[in-house]
Structures are given as structure tokens and as C-alpha cells.
Design a protein around this motif. Structure first.
Motif, PDB file in Angstrom:
ATOM      1  N   ARG A   1      -1.688 -12.959  10.646  1.00  0.00           N
ATOM      2  CA  ARG A   1      -2.579 -13.850   9.899  1.00  0.00           C
ATOM      3  C   ARG A   1      -2.829 -13.341   8.486  1.00  0.00           C
ATOM      4  O   ARG A   1      -3.354 -14.081   7.649  1.00  0.00           O
ATOM      5  N   HIS A   2      -2.465 -12.090   8.235  1.00  0.00           N
ATOM      6  CA  HIS A   2      -2.796 -11.444   6.960  1.00  0.00           C
ATOM      7  C   HIS A   2      -1.784 -10.335   6.734  1.00  0.00           C
ATOM      8  O   HIS A   2      -1.255  -9.760   7.692  1.00  0.00           O
ATOM      9  N   VAL A   3      -1.480 -10.052   5.466  1.00  0.00           N
ATOM     10  CA  VAL A   3      -0.514  -9.004   5.127  1.00  0.00           C
ATOM     11  C   VAL A   3      -1.114  -8.081   4.077  1.00  0.00           C
ATOM     12  O   VAL A   3      -1.693  -8.550   3.088  1.00  0.00           O
ATOM     13  N   HIS A   4      -0.978  -6.774   4.280  1.00  0.00           N
ATOM     14  CA  HIS A   4      -1.249  -5.819   3.215  1.00  0.00           C
ATOM     15  C   HIS A   4       0.054  -5.590   2.471  1.00  0.00           C
ATOM     16  O   HIS A   4       1.002  -5.017   3.020  1.00  0.00           O
ATOM     17  N   ALA A   5       0.102  -6.076   1.241  1.00  0.00           N
ATOM     18  CA  ALA A   5       1.304  -5.985   0.415  1.00  0.00           C
ATOM     19  C   ALA A   5       1.348  -4.607  -0.234  1.00  0.00           C
ATOM     20  O   ALA A   5       0.778  -4.384  -1.300  1.00  0.00           O
ATOM     21  N   LYS A   6       2.025  -3.695   0.434  1.00  0.00           N
ATOM     22  CA  LYS A   6       2.073  -2.301  -0.006  1.00  0.00           C
ATOM     23  C   LYS A   6       3.528  -1.870  -0.143  1.00  0.00           C
ATOM     24  O   LYS A   6       4.261  -1.837   0.843  1.00  0.00           O
ATOM     25  N   ASP A   7       3.953  -1.559  -1.348  1.00  0.00           N
ATOM     26  CA  ASP A   7       5.310  -1.063  -1.574  1.00  0.00           C
ATOM     27  C   ASP A   7       5.278   0.467  -1.592  1.00  0.00           C
ATOM     28  O   ASP A   7       4.246   1.076  -1.885  1.00  0.00           O
ATOM     29  N   ILE A   8       6.408   1.070  -1.299  1.00  0.00           N
ATOM     30  CA  ILE A   8       6.514   2.526  -1.213  1.00  0.00           C
ATOM     31  C   ILE A   8       7.624   2.994  -2.156  1.00  0.00           C
ATOM     32  O   ILE A   8       8.773   2.553  -2.039  1.00  0.00           O
TER      33      ILE A   8
END
Length: 282
Positions: A203-210
Motif C-alpha cells: 500500500r506504500h513504498v519507501h523510495a530509498k536508493d542505495i
């Protein structure tokens, strides 16, 4: 088909020692229409003196809404991370965060299992988590809010482990907040195959790039990280993530979790391009 919205997790101002009010205004100036506040119980010293962005849930939730309204932004969700294996802390914390979400127009409260005490075995851990989620779910159902569990700990470092927690309580109000960075750093499985496995619950995404440097140092050694680099400047295949989520018939927030104000600026510009016509920008 899914449509997407972009939000700013307030962690992006942590390194700049900014207050909640300053952070909200900066997010608005960068073009964000939504923010994901971090909330805490009690009175935090750094927050009270304006050096930290977390907002105390001892305050009136409508005060938070007024601050956001004045800056021209809305609240997408809450970073209400609570220790599910410690019910005495998790239940009141999640309960208050759900009430805050309802009062401010948000629909999602994000959490993970957090740390397992050394004295606790797996059986006891899952019984404690089931109790915490059962109690919190009663409140979430009343207010129409989703409790979204993300990959970040020893049990959620795999997609199946994440589902094992989500399925402890059979409820449409307990869902998944997919963290693109944590799922990659855990190194236990292909993160895109993991997303395929849990996508119906997302339902939700934490948009975290590495970043590549971060990946080389920590992949396979940690289960998560507070923030990543700017979206589009790391190892995450954003087009593949969108392709996996696109068939879902819902709106999904991508809440940017990066470490600096400049990275938040670059992230929103990148995501707007990647989403294209699938972005809801209002």
C-alpha cells in the motif's frame, strides 16, 4: 492500474538539524505536495529545541495539520515505527499514530518489527508481535488506517518473513510498506522477486536508493538503513519496481527516504520523470 504519488519522508532534513516546521517548509519549496512525518511519544529534547524533525504525539494533531496547511503540503503517512516485540511500547505508540493519521487525513502508519530482545526466542517473538498487531488492528479498523510493515529487521529481511508478520492478523488494514533500499541491502534474496511475492499487500513504498559504495560496504551485513542516496543515483531499478506494481488497482505513495536536502531535490525530479503520466501530481 496503479497510479503513484510522491512524498518526502522527513528524514531528509535530519542531517541539517532542522525542526519539523522548517522541514515541512523546505519540502514544499522543493515541490513536494506530501510529507511523511516521524512521530514519537513523550517529549524529545532535540525536537523541543528545534534541532530534530520528529513531532511529539503529546501535541494536538491538528497543530501538525495547520503547519502543513500553511506550507501547502498534505500528510501522506506516518513513520510510526514501533517495537512489535515490546507490546507495552508498540500498542500505545501505534494507537496514537493511527489516531494522528485519522485527524490529519493520512491513511498509512509505517512500522517494522524493530529489535528482538536477546532473551526472547522466535516463538515468544511472534506471539508478542501478534498481540501488538491484534490490538493495533482494532484501532486501525475503526479509523480506516493501514498499518504497513516494512522490511527492516531480522524477520522481515526476506519477503516470506515479511508476509509471516503481515499474516499474523488476518486483516485488510495490515499491509506492506515496501522499502526498496532495505530489501536490497539485506542481500538475502533478489529484491524484485521479493516484491513480486508481496505486491498484493503493498500500500506504500519507501523510495530509498542505495549508492554503489554503500552497497559494497553493507549489503548482506545489515537488514536496513535509515536513509539512502538520491533516487536514480544508486543500484535500484526503478522502472522494474514500477512495472511490478503497475497492475495493482490503487494509488501508491512513494515516500523518498534520502539523507540530505539536495538529495531530496534530485529525487523528486527523477521520480517525476520515471512516473510520467502515471504520476498524480496534485
Amino acid at each position: 492500474m496503479a497510479k503513484f504519488r510522491i512524498s518526502a519522508n522527513m528524514e531528509f532534513v535530519k542531517s541539517a538539524d532542522k525542526s519539523f516546521v522548517e522541514g515541512v517548509n523546505i519540502a514544499s519549496e522543493l515541490g513536494y505536495k506530501y510529507v511523511e512525518p516521524m512521530v514519537h511519544t513523550g517529549w524529545g529534547l532535540l525536537s523541543e529545541v528545534g534541532y530534530f524533525h520528529s513531532f511529539s504525539m503529546e501535541e494536538d494533531p491538528l497543530l501538525m495539520k495547520e503547519i502543513c496547511d500553511e506550507a501547502g503540503v498534505k500528510i501522506s503517512s506516518f513513520s510510526g515505527h514501533s517495537p512489535l516485540m515490546k507490546p507495552e511500547a508498540a500498542v500505545p505508540r501505534l494507537t496514537r499514530a493511527i489516531q494522528f493519521a485519522n485527524a490529519t487525513g493520512a491513511k498509512f502508519v509505517n512500522s517494522d518489527e524493530m529489535l528482538k530482545p536477546d532473551w526472547m526466542n522466535d516463538k515468544d517473538a511472534f506471539e508478542a508481535m501478534k498481540y501488538s498487531l491484534t490490538k493495533a488492528n482494532m484501532v486501525a479498523k475503526r479509523y480506516g488506517v493501514y498499518i504497513c510493515i516494512e522490511p527492516h529487521g531480522i524477520y522481515t529481511k526476506t519477503a516470506q518473513g515479511l508476509l509471516n508478520i503481515v499474516n499474523l492478523v488476518k486483516s485488510p488494514n495490515i499491509a506492506v510498506n515496501w522499502d526498496t533500499g532495505n530489501s536490497y541491502l539485506a542481500g538475502e534474496e533478489d529484491p524484485y522477486e521479493g516484491l513480486e511475492l508481496v505486491k498484493s499487500h503493498v500500500r506504500h513504498v519507501h523510495a530509498k536508493d542505495i549508492s554503489m559504495n554503500h552497497s559494497d560496504k553493507e549489503r548482506g551485513k545489515v537488514t536496513g538503513t535509515p536513509v539512502g542516496c538520491a533516487c536514480g543515483e544508486g543500484v535500484v531499478d526503478w522502472e522494474r519496481i514500477i512495472h511490478i506494481l503497475k497492475p495493482l488497482d490503487r494509488e501508491i505513495f512513494f515516500s523518498v527516504e534520502c539523507g540530505t536536502i539536495d538529495e531530496a531535490d534530485r529525487s523528486i525530479k527523477f521520480l517525476k520523470k520515471v512516473f510520467g503520466s502515471d504520476l498524480i501530481d496534485d
